[in-house]
Scaffold this motif. Structure first.
Motif, PDB file in Angstrom:
ATOM      1  N   GLU A 114       0.812  -1.216   0.000  1.00 19.72           N
ATOM      2  CA  GLU A 114       0.000   0.000   0.000  1.00 19.72           C
ATOM      3  C   GLU A 114       0.845   1.266   0.000  1.00 19.72           C
ATOM      4  N   ASN A 131      -4.871  11.890  -2.141  1.00 15.77           N
ATOM      5  CA  ASN A 131      -6.002  11.383  -1.352  1.00 15.77           C
ATOM      6  C   ASN A 131      -5.607  10.156  -0.539  1.00 15.77           C
ATOM      7  N   TRP A 132      -4.872   9.230  -1.139  1.00 15.62           N
ATOM      8  CA  TRP A 132      -4.439   8.039  -0.405  1.00 15.62           C
ATOM      9  C   TRP A 132      -3.465   8.412   0.703  1.00 15.62           C
ATOM     10  N   SER A 133      -2.613   9.372   0.457  1.00 15.83           N
ATOM     11  CA  SER A 133      -1.665   9.820   1.476  1.00 15.83           C
ATOM     12  C   SER A 133      -2.401  10.411   2.668  1.00 15.83           C
ATOM     13  N   SER A 159      -5.489   9.755   3.548  1.00 18.15           N
ATOM     14  CA  SER A 159      -6.197   8.648   4.212  1.00 18.15           C
ATOM     15  C   SER A 159      -5.262   7.847   5.106  1.00 18.15           C
ATOM     16  N   ARG A 160      -4.052   7.553   4.618  1.00 15.67           N
ATOM     17  CA  ARG A 160      -3.079   6.816   5.429  1.00 15.67           C
ATOM     18  C   ARG A 160      -2.678   7.602   6.661  1.00 15.67           C
ATOM     19  N   LEU A 206      -3.422   1.530   6.733  1.00 19.44           N
ATOM     20  CA  LEU A 206      -4.745   1.789   6.178  1.00 19.44           C
ATOM     21  C   LEU A 206      -5.559   0.498   6.110  1.00 19.44           C
ATOM     22  N   GLU A 262      -9.149   0.003   7.863  1.00 20.74           N
ATOM     23  CA  GLU A 262     -10.302  -0.376   7.049  1.00 20.74           C
ATOM     24  C   GLU A 262     -11.016  -1.588   7.643  1.00 20.74           C
TER      25      GLU A 262
END
Length: 56
Positions: free
Chosen positions: A8, A21-23, A25-26, A37, A41
């Motif tokens: 990931e 966005n993923w950064s 979220s992490r 993450l 989840e």
């Protein structure tokens, strides 16, 4: 400690917004006490109230 089992942290994104966005979220998951993450989840998948509390 980063969870690199599922790769990931090395996701190949061609879109800058997706990577950002993923950064984010992490970082939210890690600051909330989850190691990755993926773990966040799994823990939050069915707990909507706890999920929304992360955004406050």
């Amino acid at each position: 400690m980063k969870d690199v089992i599922f790769g990931e942290d090395a996701a190949p994104f061609s879109n800058y917004n997706a990577a950002t966005n993923w950064s984010i979220s992490r970082n939210i998951a890690r600051r909330s006490g989850y190691d990755s993450l993926t773990k966040a989840e799994r823990c939050l998948a069915h707990d909507i109230d706890k999920l929304f509390s992360l955004l406050e």
